[in-house]
Design a protein around this motif. Structure first.
Motif, PDB file in Angstrom:
ATOM      1  N   HIS A  47       0.844  -1.189   0.000  1.00 35.95           N
ATOM      2  CA  HIS A  47       0.000   0.000   0.000  1.00 35.95           C
ATOM      3  C   HIS A  47       0.883   1.245   0.000  1.00 35.95           C
ATOM      4  O   HIS A  47       0.811   2.062  -0.890  1.00 35.95           O
ATOM      5  CB  HIS A  47      -0.938  -0.024   1.205  1.00 35.95           C
ATOM      6  CG  HIS A  47      -1.885   1.119   1.271  1.00 35.95           C
ATOM      7  ND1 HIS A  47      -2.873   1.314   0.339  1.00 35.95           N
ATOM      8  CD2 HIS A  47      -1.987   2.131   2.161  1.00 35.95           C
ATOM      9  CE1 HIS A  47      -3.556   2.401   0.655  1.00 35.95           C
ATOM     10  NE2 HIS A  47      -3.030   2.919   1.748  1.00 35.95           N
ATOM     11  N   GLY A  48       1.701   1.423   1.027  1.00 42.71           N
ATOM     12  CA  GLY A  48       2.705   2.471   1.050  1.00 42.71           C
ATOM     13  C   GLY A  48       2.233   3.896   1.217  1.00 42.71           C
ATOM     14  O   GLY A  48       3.001   4.820   1.005  1.00 42.71           O
ATOM     15  N   MET A  49       0.992   4.128   1.585  1.00 45.05           N
ATOM     16  CA  MET A  49       0.487   5.486   1.777  1.00 45.05           C
ATOM     17  C   MET A  49       0.760   5.943   3.205  1.00 45.05           C
ATOM     18  O   MET A  49       0.645   5.162   4.138  1.00 45.05           O
ATOM     19  CB  MET A  49      -1.013   5.554   1.497  1.00 45.05           C
ATOM     20  CG  MET A  49      -1.377   5.275   0.064  1.00 45.05           C
ATOM     21  SD  MET A  49      -0.824   6.556  -1.069  1.00 45.05           S
ATOM     22  CE  MET A  49      -1.845   7.908  -0.554  1.00 45.05           C
ATOM     23  N   ALA A  50       1.089   7.229   3.355  1.00 43.31           N
ATOM     24  CA  ALA A  50       1.329   7.810   4.676  1.00 43.31           C
ATOM     25  C   ALA A  50       0.040   8.450   5.180  1.00 43.31           C
ATOM     26  O   ALA A  50      -0.674   9.117   4.431  1.00 43.31           O
ATOM     27  CB  ALA A  50       2.435   8.848   4.603  1.00 43.31           C
ATOM     28  N   TYR A  51      -0.246   8.244   6.464  1.00 38.32           N
ATOM     29  CA  TYR A  51      -1.440   8.796   7.086  1.00 38.32           C
ATOM     30  C   TYR A  51      -1.044   9.604   8.307  1.00 38.32           C
ATOM     31  O   TYR A  51      -0.152   9.216   9.044  1.00 38.32           O
ATOM     32  CB  TYR A  51      -2.406   7.688   7.497  1.00 38.32           C
ATOM     33  CG  TYR A  51      -2.982   6.944   6.318  1.00 38.32           C
ATOM     34  CD1 TYR A  51      -4.127   7.415   5.678  1.00 38.32           C
ATOM     35  CD2 TYR A  51      -2.369   5.814   5.819  1.00 38.32           C
ATOM     36  CE1 TYR A  51      -4.644   6.752   4.583  1.00 38.32           C
ATOM     37  CE2 TYR A  51      -2.875   5.148   4.725  1.00 38.32           C
ATOM     38  CZ  TYR A  51      -4.008   5.615   4.118  1.00 38.32           C
ATOM     39  OH  TYR A  51      -4.526   4.966   3.030  1.00 38.32           O
ATOM     40  N   GLY A  52      -1.725  10.717   8.526  1.00 41.75           N
ATOM     41  CA  GLY A  52      -1.467  11.575   9.671  1.00 41.75           C
ATOM     42  C   GLY A  52      -1.623  13.027   9.270  1.00 41.75           C
ATOM     43  O   GLY A  52      -1.501  13.384   8.101  1.00 41.75           O
ATOM     44  N   TYR A  53      -1.889  13.875  10.253  1.00 43.63           N
ATOM     45  CA  TYR A  53      -2.160  15.282   9.960  1.00 43.63           C
ATOM     46  C   TYR A  53      -0.912  16.145   9.967  1.00 43.63           C
ATOM     47  O   TYR A  53      -0.891  17.218   9.409  1.00 43.63           O
ATOM     48  CB  TYR A  53      -3.161  15.853  10.962  1.00 43.63           C
ATOM     49  CG  TYR A  53      -4.521  15.235  10.802  1.00 43.63           C
ATOM     50  CD1 TYR A  53      -5.261  15.452   9.650  1.00 43.63           C
ATOM     51  CD2 TYR A  53      -5.047  14.428  11.778  1.00 43.63           C
ATOM     52  CE1 TYR A  53      -6.505  14.872   9.492  1.00 43.63           C
ATOM     53  CE2 TYR A  53      -6.290  13.847  11.629  1.00 43.63           C
ATOM     54  CZ  TYR A  53      -7.013  14.082  10.488  1.00 43.63           C
ATOM     55  OH  TYR A  53      -8.227  13.506  10.333  1.00 43.63           O
ATOM     56  N   SER A  54       0.156  15.691  10.613  1.00 48.00           N
ATOM     57  CA  SER A  54       1.382  16.474  10.640  1.00 48.00           C
ATOM     58  C   SER A  54       2.551  15.561  10.300  1.00 48.00           C
ATOM     59  O   SER A  54       2.458  14.340  10.372  1.00 48.00           O
ATOM     60  CB  SER A  54       1.601  17.098  12.016  1.00 48.00           C
ATOM     61  OG  SER A  54       1.833  16.093  12.975  1.00 48.00           O
ATOM     62  N   ARG A  55       3.672  16.153   9.937  1.00 47.62           N
ATOM     63  CA  ARG A  55       4.844  15.367   9.563  1.00 47.62           C
ATOM     64  C   ARG A  55       5.319  14.500  10.726  1.00 47.62           C
ATOM     65  O   ARG A  55       5.749  13.373  10.543  1.00 47.62           O
ATOM     66  CB  ARG A  55       5.957  16.291   9.105  1.00 47.62           C
ATOM     67  CG  ARG A  55       7.154  15.560   8.545  1.00 47.62           C
ATOM     68  CD  ARG A  55       8.197  16.509   7.986  1.00 47.62           C
ATOM     69  NE  ARG A  55       7.703  17.297   6.884  1.00 47.62           N
ATOM     70  CZ  ARG A  55       7.693  16.904   5.621  1.00 47.62           C
ATOM     71  NH1 ARG A  55       8.139  15.722   5.317  1.00 47.62           N
ATOM     72  NH2 ARG A  55       7.253  17.687   4.676  1.00 47.62           N
ATOM     73  N   GLU A  56       5.218  15.014  11.947  1.00 47.69           N
ATOM     74  CA  GLU A  56       5.674  14.270  13.116  1.00 47.69           C
ATOM     75  C   GLU A  56       4.769  13.076  13.417  1.00 47.69           C
ATOM     76  O   GLU A  56       5.216  12.055  13.902  1.00 47.69           O
ATOM     77  CB  GLU A  56       5.741  15.176  14.352  1.00 47.69           C
ATOM     78  CG  GLU A  56       6.744  16.302  14.241  1.00 47.69           C
ATOM     79  CD  GLU A  56       6.235  17.476  13.430  1.00 47.69           C
ATOM     80  OE1 GLU A  56       5.007  17.708  13.383  1.00 47.69           O
ATOM     81  OE2 GLU A  56       7.075  18.162  12.814  1.00 47.69           O
ATOM     82  N   ALA A  57       3.479  13.216  13.155  1.00 46.89           N
ATOM     83  CA  ALA A  57       2.513  12.159  13.479  1.00 46.89           C
ATOM     84  C   ALA A  57       2.248  11.222  12.307  1.00 46.89           C
ATOM     85  O   ALA A  57       1.537  10.240  12.460  1.00 46.89           O
ATOM     86  CB  ALA A  57       1.199  12.779  13.935  1.00 46.89           C
TER      87      ALA A  57
END
Length: 83
Positions: A47-57
């Motif tokens: 899948h490889g998708m990034a999830y989260g609202y900020s770069r740190e999270a």
């Protein structure tokens, strides 16, 4: 209302990624090391998708079977070639 903020943030992120991709191709950065784990190369479950609202999270979901990727040196038992 929160949906519209998330949608706008995603659109902004997508534009930045598109610009980075164009810049890398123009400047000869095609030799960038891939972020895909070696065990996942050619796997249809990747899948490889990034999830989260900020770069740190933000975290990357590798696949549904192994969210953080296959952690062993052996072949992934859930590997499936692309159809």
């Amino acid at each position: 209302m929160h949906y519209f903020f998330r949608k706008a943030e995603h659109a902004r992120w997508q534009r930045q990624e598109s610009k980075r991709h164009i810049l890398r191709s123009q400047l000869g950065f095609n030799e960038v090391t891939p972020s895909r784990p070696k065990a996942c190369v050619g796997c249809a479950n990747y899948h490889g998708m990034a999830y989260g609202y900020s770069r740190e999270a933000r975290t990357t979901l590798i696949c549904g079977f192994h969210p953080h990727g296959w952690q062993s040196d052996t072949t992934c038992p859930d590997w499936c070639g692309a159809h």
